[in-house]
Design an enzyme around this catalytic site. Structure first.
Site, PDB file in Angstrom:
ATOM      1  N   ASP A 285       0.826  -1.212   0.000  1.00  0.00           N
ATOM      2  CA  ASP A 285       0.000   0.000   0.000  1.00  0.00           C
ATOM      3  C   ASP A 285       0.859   1.259   0.000  1.00  0.00           C
ATOM      4  O   ASP A 285       0.382   2.336   0.366  1.00  0.00           O
ATOM      5  CB  ASP A 285      -0.916   0.013   1.233  1.00  0.00           C
ATOM      6  CG  ASP A 285      -2.357  -0.325   0.871  1.00  0.00           C
ATOM      7  OD1 ASP A 285      -2.606  -0.686  -0.290  1.00  0.00           O
ATOM      8  OD2 ASP A 285      -3.235  -0.240   1.750  1.00  0.00           O
ATOM      9  N   ASP A 344       3.173  -9.152   9.340  1.00  0.00           N
ATOM     10  CA  ASP A 344       3.479  -7.752   9.057  1.00  0.00           C
ATOM     11  C   ASP A 344       4.869  -7.642   8.435  1.00  0.00           C
ATOM     12  O   ASP A 344       5.661  -8.591   8.444  1.00  0.00           O
ATOM     13  CB  ASP A 344       3.387  -6.924  10.331  1.00  0.00           C
ATOM     14  CG  ASP A 344       1.947  -6.609  10.707  1.00  0.00           C
ATOM     15  OD1 ASP A 344       1.056  -6.878   9.882  1.00  0.00           O
ATOM     16  OD2 ASP A 344       1.720  -6.111  11.825  1.00  0.00           O
ATOM     17  N   ASP A 346       7.662  -6.349   9.235  1.00  0.00           N
ATOM     18  CA  ASP A 346       8.889  -6.528  10.018  1.00  0.00           C
ATOM     19  C   ASP A 346       8.976  -7.897  10.681  1.00  0.00           C
ATOM     20  O   ASP A 346       9.882  -8.139  11.479  1.00  0.00           O
ATOM     21  CB  ASP A 346       8.989  -5.446  11.088  1.00  0.00           C
ATOM     22  CG  ASP A 346       7.817  -5.483  12.060  1.00  0.00           C
ATOM     23  OD1 ASP A 346       6.679  -5.630  11.585  1.00  0.00           O
ATOM     24  OD2 ASP A 346       8.023  -5.349  13.274  1.00  0.00           O
ATOM     25  N   ASP A 438      -7.734  -6.418  13.660  1.00  0.00           N
ATOM     26  CA  ASP A 438      -7.410  -7.745  14.170  1.00  0.00           C
ATOM     27  C   ASP A 438      -8.306  -8.130  15.339  1.00  0.00           C
ATOM     28  O   ASP A 438      -8.813  -9.249  15.421  1.00  0.00           O
ATOM     29  CB  ASP A 438      -5.933  -7.811  14.564  1.00  0.00           C
ATOM     30  CG  ASP A 438      -5.487  -6.596  15.361  1.00  0.00           C
ATOM     31  OD1 ASP A 438      -6.355  -5.770  15.736  1.00  0.00           O
ATOM     32  OD2 ASP A 438      -4.282  -6.456  15.612  1.00  0.00           O
TER      33      ASP A 438
END
Length: 703
Positions: A285, A344, A346, A438
């Site tokens: 994104d 994610d 990282d 979430d």
């Protein structure tokens, strides 16, 4: 070097030769017995007893000189240590001054003026220094008063300050008497009522924390651990991709995270799973064309190495992460997959991540989610990351594990988890209505009857925010979103078909106690009520509320991370300091204020380099030829990219934290008049904690 002092060998003063080893800056001595001394020792006999008096006088003179020299050496060593400490203190003060001088006096960079007046900044910094030194002097005064027993009662102080007289002094006495009557009749009762209410909430939350810890101890004592019915790959050839290897979709949502995209893509492409049964979606994104090009090139490189990976970029970027995931799940080929793993940007899963999580779904058709634990590559980077590690260790080790074992429900952490796609669809899919998508999907899946499993022994590496600005924005999102969700989900919870106890757990424990009451009483009790009771002494807070119970709760919180025990006091103070941000976020989410819809991607530093991934592959080589494991050795052969010039960094100065620091320090000074020792120390150190955070002296500076 070694020096032999021969002037001690004169006849009048015959003694032991001393060799002094001078090792700058440390000193040490070694005593060597002379042959004459040995002869004296072995041939003394009865003569020693006869001449004992004279020998003692000579020995006393000899030992006195040796002790004097040793003391001089010790004094020199102590002086060297003090010099080192003073040098370090001066260096620390200089660093603090530079960081504060480069700070911005507005908490919002967008609303801050482009250039600030140096005179204004200098005056602001001088005021802070004066107040800080005043608090240090008051601390010394309190210590001296405690040692000498100077405890003045309130009545004695009133007689001392307000003697009965006429004129101006009489007017002052009349005004003070009126103020005392006003605060006794109108301020003290509501303040005491609010304090008692917060104490009750504090005790309830402490009991909840204690019960969670007891549950964790019981799990460890009994060795309770979720176990799959059958291990994957036990009966089938990995290359066949049979029923032991279901179809898994892996998603990596990211947005302008060029520091970490390489390591996350490499780790996911190295998962030990049949190539034909896995597909990786890189959901980019990013609005930066350079970052888009870098991520696209990385995906193409892994495609050429044989990985089943694809790059997706949305033209219309709506709904933040939830919108990104929702768009990816609408692809036509998703229907061919049974499970979806989310990481994610990282996060770096181990190669056996899927082999340790997916088997739990086999033979457990009502299982909707398997959540893994986070571990942190930069937990020892600075004080801020160490304190975050304490919090998150408790969250995973205690909260997630206990809730997963006893009630099969907990909040999805948004990453490092595997979902059954059928459960996602049954719950309504990803929704963009809050900033905690979430938690939203987890609550809706729980209301549909799906169960969750938490695996405490399966870890996935990630990064912690290293600057206070990034951590503050992250915590704002994590505490405003649940209140948004509570407003939206409360009717659905009441109408759902789950049991009464599960409804009560969702409403009273999951949302109200842990998401609303905790930040409310932390801020109100310790940052507002406690300092006000110093100025309104008719309302009191007992010492066990101020000191003993918070210390006990901090000790319980730090148990899962025992190596961080030396940081228990900074942790307690920092948690109270963060209550300002959490309370503000809770209010904005509860009342749907504008800041509740803010979504700022947490700044990453990319601590795990490509070299770490290469070493990881060398330590755990692949045993399965059909798995999607492109060779990472080419990464090591690539020429290093030229480093870009580092951006100029600065501090962010937070006005709310500074205002509370001044309030707490003033209240600590007022507590001296009442001789309230524990209250004084708590207010003083809590005020200094707010001061350090307000000046952004914790964590790294920001770009």
């Amino acid at each position: 070097m070694a020096l032999s002092f021969g002037w001690w060998d004169k006849d009048a003063h015959r003694g032991t030769p001393v060799i002094v080893k001078m090792e700058n800056p440390n000193w040490s001595i070694a005593e060597i017995s002379s042959p004459d001394d040995d002869d004296d020792e072995y041939g003394a006999g009865e003569e020693f007893a006869a001449a004992r008096g004279g020998t003692q006088k000579g020995a006393r003179g000899k030992n006195a000189k040796q002790i004097t020299w040793v003391l001089l050496l010790k004094a020199h060593r102590a002086a060297g240590c003090l010099t080192s400490i003073a040098s370090a203190a001066v260096g620390l003060a200089s660093a603090v001054r530079r960081r504060v001088a480069s700070g911005r006096t507005d908490s919002d960079a967008a609303s801050s003026p482009p250039e600030e007046s140096p005179v204004l900044r200098s005056r602001f910094y001088s005021c802070i220094k004066v107040f800080l030194w005043l608090s240090v002097v008051l601390l010394g005064f309190e210590v001296a008063a405690y040692i000498k027993g100077w405890h003045l009662s309130a009545a004695a102080m009133q007689r001392l300050v307000l003697p009965s007289s006429s004129g101006a002094r009489g007017l002052l006495e009349w005004l003070y008497a009126g103020w005392v009557r006003f605060r006794v009749e109108y301020i003290a009762p509501p303040l005491q009522f609010l304090a008692d209410a917060c104490v009750v909430l504090f005790l309830i939350q402490s009991a909840d924390r204690l019960i969670l810890c007891l549950g964790c101890f019981w799990i460890r004592f009994k060795g309770i651990k979720p176990a799959p019915k059958r291990s994957i790959g036990a009966s089938e050839d990995p290359e066949s991709g049979g029923e032991d290897y279901p179809m898994v979709l892996v998603q990596i949502p990211m947005c302008n995270e060029k520091e970490v995209y390489q390591q996350s893509i490499a780790a996911v492409c190295n998962l030990d799973w049949p190539r034909s049964n896995i597909l990786v979606q890189v959901l980019d994104d990013s609005d930066d064309p350079t970052t888009q090009a870098l991520i696209r090139d990385e995906v193409e490189k892994w495609q050429q190495n044989g990985a089943r990976i694809m790059y997706r970029h949305r033209v219309i970027r709506e709904g933040y992460k939830a919108g990104n995931l929702k768009s990816a799940m609408n692809c036509s080929y998703v229907k061919d997959y049974e499970f979806v793993a989310i990481f994610d940007a990282d996060f770096q899963p181990m190669p056996d991540f899927l082999k340790r999580t997916v088997p739990h779904f086999k033979g457990n058709e009502d299982l909707g989610l398997v959540q893994a634990r986070w571990s942190f590559v930069n937990k020892d980077e600075n004080l801020l990351t160490r304190l975050q590690n304490i919090n998150l260790c408790f969250h995973f080790e205690v909260e997630q594990q206990v809730n997963g074992v006893f009630i099969n429900f907990f909040g999805f952490n948004g990453t490092a988890g595997v979902w059954r796609i059928k459960a996602l669809e049954d719950a309504g899919g990803w929704l963009e209505r809050t900033t905690v998508e979430d938690m939203d999907i987890a609550v809706r899946a729980h209301l549909k009857g799906w169960k969750f499993i938490y695996l405490n022994d399966v870890e996935c590496q990630c990064e912690l925010p290293e600057s206070y600005e990034a951590y503050r924005k992250q915590q704002h999102r994590w505490h405003s979103g649940p209140m948004q969700l509570f407003r939206l989900c409360l009717p659905d919870i009441i109408r759902s078909k789950i049991g009464f106890w599960k409804k009560s757990n969702l409403i009273f424990l999951f949302f109200l106690l842990r998401k609303l009451i905790l930040p409310f009483y932390s801020f109100t009790l310790f940052c507002i009520i406690l300092p006000l009771t110093m100025f309104v002494p008719e309302a009191e807070l007992p010492a066990w509320v101020v000191c003993y119970i918070p210390a006990t709760m901090s000790f319980l919180n730090i148990l899962p991370a025992l190596r961080s025990f030396p940081f228990i006091v900074p942790y307690l103070l920092f948690e109270n300091t963060m209550s300002v941000t959490k309370f503000n976020a809770m209010i904005s989410g509860l009342f749907q204020l504008g800041s509740a819809y803010e979504w700022v991607v947490t700044k990453k530093s990319g601590r795990s380099s490509e070299g770490d991934l290469i070493s990881l592959v060398k330590k755990e080589p692949k045993q399965q030829r059909g798995a999607s494991a492109p060779n990472l050795e080419s990464m090591a052969k690539e020429e290093p990219r030229p480093r870009k010039e580092s951006k100029k960094k600065h501090n962010r100065i937070y006005r709310k934290e500074l205002a509370l620091a001044f309030l707490l320090l003033t209240a600590s000074a007022r507590s001296l008049l009442s001789a309230q020792g524990i209250h004084f120390y708590f207010l003083l150190f809590q005020g200094i904690s707010f001061l350090l955070v307000g000046l952004d002296l914790i964590g790294e500076q920001i770009d």
